[in-house]
Design a protein around this motif. Structure first.
Motif, mmCIF file in Angstrom:
data_model
loop_
_atom_site.group_PDB
_atom_site.id
_atom_site.type_symbol
_atom_site.label_atom_id
_atom_site.label_comp_id
_atom_site.label_asym_id
_atom_site.label_seq_id
_atom_site.Cartn_x
_atom_site.Cartn_y
_atom_site.Cartn_z
ATOM 1 N N ILE A 1 -1.791 -5.835 11.626
ATOM 2 C CA ILE A 1 -1.243 -4.625 11.006
ATOM 3 C C ILE A 1 -0.806 -4.896 9.568
ATOM 4 N N TRP A 2 -1.387 -5.927 8.898
ATOM 5 C CA TRP A 2 -1.014 -6.226 7.515
ATOM 6 C C TRP A 2 -1.295 -5.053 6.591
ATOM 7 N N ASN A 3 -2.376 -4.308 6.884
ATOM 8 C CA ASN A 3 -2.689 -3.161 6.023
ATOM 9 C C ASN A 3 -1.614 -2.096 6.097
ATOM 10 N N TRP A 4 -0.928 -1.995 7.265
ATOM 11 C CA TRP A 4 0.188 -1.058 7.358
ATOM 12 C C TRP A 4 1.279 -1.417 6.335
ATOM 13 N N ALA B 1 5.298 -9.312 0.898
ATOM 14 C CA ALA B 1 5.387 -10.688 1.394
ATOM 15 C C ALA B 1 5.005 -10.757 2.869
ATOM 16 N N LEU B 2 5.442 -9.782 3.653
ATOM 17 C CA LEU B 2 5.084 -9.764 5.076
ATOM 18 C C LEU B 2 3.587 -9.536 5.269
ATOM 19 N N ALA B 3 2.966 -8.719 4.433
ATOM 20 C CA ALA B 3 1.526 -8.474 4.542
ATOM 21 C C ALA B 3 0.741 -9.756 4.329
ATOM 22 N N LEU B 4 1.213 -10.624 3.370
ATOM 23 C CA LEU B 4 0.532 -11.893 3.128
ATOM 24 C C LEU B 4 0.582 -12.801 4.355
ATOM 25 N N ALA B 5 1.595 -12.635 5.195
ATOM 26 C CA ALA B 5 1.728 -13.456 6.407
ATOM 27 C C ALA B 5 0.888 -12.926 7.565
ATOM 28 N N ARG B 6 0.154 -11.836 7.359
ATOM 29 C CA ARG B 6 -0.761 -11.249 8.352
ATOM 30 C C ARG B 6 -0.052 -10.952 9.682
ATOM 31 N N PRO B 7 0.809 -9.969 9.698
ATOM 32 C CA PRO B 7 1.494 -9.612 10.955
ATOM 33 C C PRO B 7 0.516 -8.977 11.951
ATOM 34 N N TRP C 1 0.407 -0.488 2.725
ATOM 35 C CA TRP C 1 0.615 0.937 2.465
ATOM 36 C C TRP C 1 2.103 1.286 2.357
ATOM 37 N N ILE C 2 2.927 0.652 3.177
ATOM 38 C CA ILE C 2 4.373 0.921 3.108
ATOM 39 C C ILE C 2 4.936 0.427 1.780
ATOM 40 N N ALA C 3 4.463 -0.780 1.337
ATOM 41 C CA ALA C 3 4.928 -1.311 0.053
ATOM 42 C C ALA C 3 4.540 -0.387 -1.091
ATOM 43 N N LEU C 4 3.291 0.094 -1.069
ATOM 44 C CA LEU C 4 2.857 1.027 -2.104
ATOM 45 C C LEU C 4 3.676 2.307 -2.085
ATOM 46 N N LEU C 5 4.038 2.754 -0.906
ATOM 47 C CA LEU C 5 4.860 3.953 -0.797
ATOM 48 C C LEU C 5 6.218 3.750 -1.460
ATOM 49 N N PHE C 6 6.798 2.576 -1.238
ATOM 50 C CA PHE C 6 8.097 2.279 -1.860
ATOM 51 C C PHE C 6 7.960 2.223 -3.383
ATOM 52 N N LEU C 7 6.867 1.631 -3.908
ATOM 53 C CA LEU C 7 6.675 1.533 -5.349
ATOM 54 C C LEU C 7 6.474 2.914 -5.969
ATOM 55 N N VAL C 8 5.695 3.762 -5.305
ATOM 56 C CA VAL C 8 5.514 5.127 -5.810
ATOM 57 C C VAL C 8 6.843 5.868 -5.816
ATOM 58 N N THR C 9 7.612 5.700 -4.759
ATOM 59 C CA THR C 9 8.931 6.347 -4.692
ATOM 60 C C THR C 9 9.837 5.849 -5.809
ATOM 61 N N GLU C 10 9.778 4.527 -6.098
ATOM 62 C CA GLU C 10 10.603 3.945 -7.178
ATOM 63 C C GLU C 10 10.240 4.564 -8.515
ATOM 64 N N THR C 11 8.938 4.767 -8.748
ATOM 65 C CA THR C 11 8.485 5.379 -9.999
ATOM 66 C C THR C 11 8.992 6.808 -10.114
#
Length: 709
Positions: A681-684, A70-76, A687-697
């Motif tokens: 830094i939206w791309n950051w 959600a934060l990435a969509l807001a383009r931080p 990547w953090i969100a993907l890291l959390f999803l991989v960790t959840e899996t």
């Protein structure tokens, strides 16, 4: 941290979904008695805790993944200053420092660098907000810009008048000026752009600046936009120097011209020429490897006293702003010499110095001398003369010491000839004023006419000996060398810059030169009468001492008259006229004039000057000075990222260099917006969100909390 699309922060509501699902799963099922399942009562409490930990861990990972998406969509983005923050709609104060130095006249793949710079500045202004205020300045001082902030339309109109100029650069001064104006601007956000070809010699001056209020130095962001590195060969006239200081009408002088290949490609079939009074008087053909430097010698014969001006020209070079170097040689008036004799002459022998000077005067030489006894001289009298000859003084009055030291410091010359009855301790005290060594012994017997050694062989290479003999270039000097009967043994100071001009066959020093300040002290270990040697009756004596005195009395202003662009012009001249005009390239200027004890000091900043011959007019007197560009402007080495980070990091916030030549228009616009709003830094966050999803899996598959041990 701020956001370019804050509306998308509503997506944070999606964080509630994993929580709701988790709460639904926590609803307790209705209890139903079933006897065959009674074994579940035996589950260990530790297993139940592991299951709950897994559930909470999965809940946290899923919630964080949704949060960062959600934060990435807001383009931080990170704002360009550490202490400041702003939104994209907030008005800003934007200063733009454009490099308009001579090197910006080079042509790159997209046209002249100065035009590329103006295109970039146009995009900066266009991408700004309608209520932004802009301040445009140039590094090499031009009248095309104003001193205050203007709106975007006026800022764009100022670009039309900006051109590359061959003037001194004032990058550090201009930077500091616009930086302070940004600090005082009412707008909350301030950005300073430097648009340049990234020339190290230009930007390295920023290291020298000192900003006033360093406590708030981080409130201004400084962004360097580096244009393409134009690959062009370049050869430049690096320097001009004089090979001889014995300047007089009718005597040849030699100009040593240093030419350097500052590019990264070899050059050939180029010509180095000397031009005087509009006529070509000498030329060389040259070829240079990258970084190679060569010297070329040009000979001139001045016809009269005054100023001899001309140019050194390069032909066949692509970059032409550094292909001309001006020079002015001052041929001084007649030297005024004060000959100071001891009050008591030797009863047996007479000094031959005065007859030698008288012979020179009768042949219309460039020396005028006056002879006085030591007791007839008032302290400070020597300041009226270009040179002093201390001839056979048994001691030098102590109350003269300070004045003579200052006299040499200011450009005067002294030739010291000892007395056979001299007080060695007094002499050494005098020499110590100049760190010029000492006498430590005497050799032979005065007036004995018994040879203890001869004068050593003579070698050219110093103004005193150069040109004194009529011979071919490589021919050896053939002369009847004098016999020595008596002299002082001289030991130069170990930490001094003494130069031995004459020596005996046994390598003892006979004549030494010691530079001090703007002047010099020449120390002879021989007197000038026949009791010391048979040198006074040798044909070499008169021309040798004439040239020695001429050399020692060369005034400070004799020789090359030159000024370097980028520095304040300061000139001191022994004149009484206060109405002084400076003229260069057809334009007159009125300098600041300061009266001093020895004349006038002329001061003018000269930011608008270009290379040429400067004339200083004071009444009927006209003084000429050659004005040239700094040779470092001819070196096109560009600044590296690491150098830029270290250059201003302690003073201001410096984002990464924007390399404008590597970007399309759209990418450049994005980089410029980032430099104003900050770094996206939206791309950051993705990547953090993907890291959390991989960790959840991984937790779901590998963490078997339900199993029992």
């Amino acid at each position: 941290m701020n956001f370019l699309n804050p509306l998308f922060l509503l997506g944070l509501l999606a964080v509630a979904l994993p929580v709701i699902i988790h709460l639904i799963n926590l609803q307790r099922p209705q209890k139903v008695a079933f006897s065959t399942l009674s074994f579940f009562n035996e589950l260990r409490k530790s297993t139940i805790r592991r299951i709950r930990i897994k559930q909470y861990l999965l809940l946290a990972l899923r919630t964080l993944a949704v949060l960062f998406l959600a934060l990435a969509l807001a383009r931080p983005f990170l704002p360009p200053t550490i202490t400041g923050s702003a939104s994209s709609g907030e008005s800003r104060s934007v200063a733009i420092l454009i490099d308009n130095s001579a090197s910006m006249s080079r042509v790159g793949t997209d046209g002249p660098l100065i035009e590329q710079a103006k295109d970039v500045v146009d995009r900066i202004i266009t991408n700004g907000n309608s209520d932004d205020k802009f301040l445009i300045k140039t590094t090499n001082a031009t009248d095309a810009t104003t001193n205050g902030f203007v709106n975007s339309n006026r800022a764009i109109s100022q670009l039309d008048n900006i051109t590359s100029v061959n003037r001194g650069h004032y990058t550090a001064d201009q930077f500091k000026e616009v930086y302070q104006q940004l600090k005082e601007a009412p707008s909350g956000r301030s950005v300073l752009y430097i648009v340049s070809d990234g020339q190290v010699s230009q930007l390295s001056t920023l290291e020298e600046i000192e900003l006033d209020d360093e406590s708030e130095a981080k409130s201004v962001s400084v962004q360097l936009i580096q244009l393409e590195e134009a690959k062009q060969q370049n050869v430049a006239v690096k320097s001009i120097s004089l090979e001889s200081q014995l300047l007089s009408p009718g005597s040849p002088i030699t100009l040593s011209v240093e030419v350097e290949n500052t590019g990264d490609a070899a050059v050939a079939n180029q010509f180095v020429s000397l031009q005087v009074k509009g006529e070509m008087t000498g030329q060389y053909e040259t070829a240079l490897e990258p970084g190679e430097t060569k010297d070329f010698l040009f000979e001139l014969i001045p016809e009269e006293v005054g100023y001899l001006s001309g140019q050194i020209l390069l032909e066949g070079d692509e970059v032409d702003f550094d292909n001309t170097r001006h020079f002015v040689v001052h041929i001084p008036r007649q030297r005024s010499i004060l000959l100071v004799n001891n009050s008591q002459e030797s009863p047996s022998f007479t000094s031959y110095i005065a007859p030698a000077l008288e012979a020179a005067r009768k042949t219309n030489a460039r020396i005028l001398f006056e002879e006085k006894q030591v007791n007839d001289i008032e302290q400070g009298t020597w300041t009226d003369y270009d040179g002093l000859i201390l001839n056979g003084l048994t001691s030098i009055p102590a109350y003269w010491h300070q004045g003579l030291s200052q006299y040499v410091q200011d450009g005067g010359g002294i030739l010291f000839l000892p007395s056979e009855q001299g007080e060695i301790e007094n002499y050494n005290q005098f020499f110590s004023l100049f760190n010029a060594g000492q006498f430590d012994n005497v050799m032979g017997e005065y007036g004995s006419f018994e040879t203890i050694t001869k004068m050593g062989g003579l070698e050219e290479g110093h103004p005193i000996l150069d040109g004194i003999f009529n011979k071919e270039k490589d021919e050896e000097i053939r002369v009847d060398l004098p016999s020595l009967f008596y002299y002082y043994h001289y030991e130069p100071a170990s930490n001094s810059n003494s130069l031995t001009l004459l020596e005996a066959a046994n390598n003892d020093v006979l004549l030494a030169e010691h530079r001090f300040g703007e002047g010099m002290l020449l120390i002879s270990t021989l007197g000038a009468d026949p009791g010391w040697s048979n040198f006074p009756v040798n044909p070499l004596f008169a021309p040798m001492y004439y040239r020695t005195i001429l050399y020692a009395s060369s005034p400070e202003r004799g020789g090359l008259q030159q000024h370097q662009l980028g520095k304040t012009f300061e000139w001191e001249e022994a004149i009484s006229e206060t109405d002084i005009t400076l003229s260069i390239n057809g334009t007159d200027y009125k300098p600041e004039v300061q009266r001093q004890s020895n004349g006038m000091k002329i001061v003018y900043e000269g930011r608008e000057w270009e290379p040429g011959i400067l004339e200083i007019s004071a009444g009927d007197q006209v003084i000429q000075v050659a004005v040239n560009q700094n040779i470092m402007e001819s070196h096109f080495d560009t600044l590296e990222e690491e150098e830029w980070r270290h250059m201003l990091d302690d003073e201001v916030y410096t984002p990464d260099i924007i390399a404008a030549d590597d970007l399309s228009n759209d990418k450049l616009d994005e980089q410029l917006r980032s430099s104003v709003f900050g770094k996206e830094i939206w791309n950051w966050f993705i990547w953090i969100a993907l890291l959390f999803l991989v960790t959840e899996t991984l937790v779901t598959r590998l963490y078997k909390a339900e199993s029992t041990s």
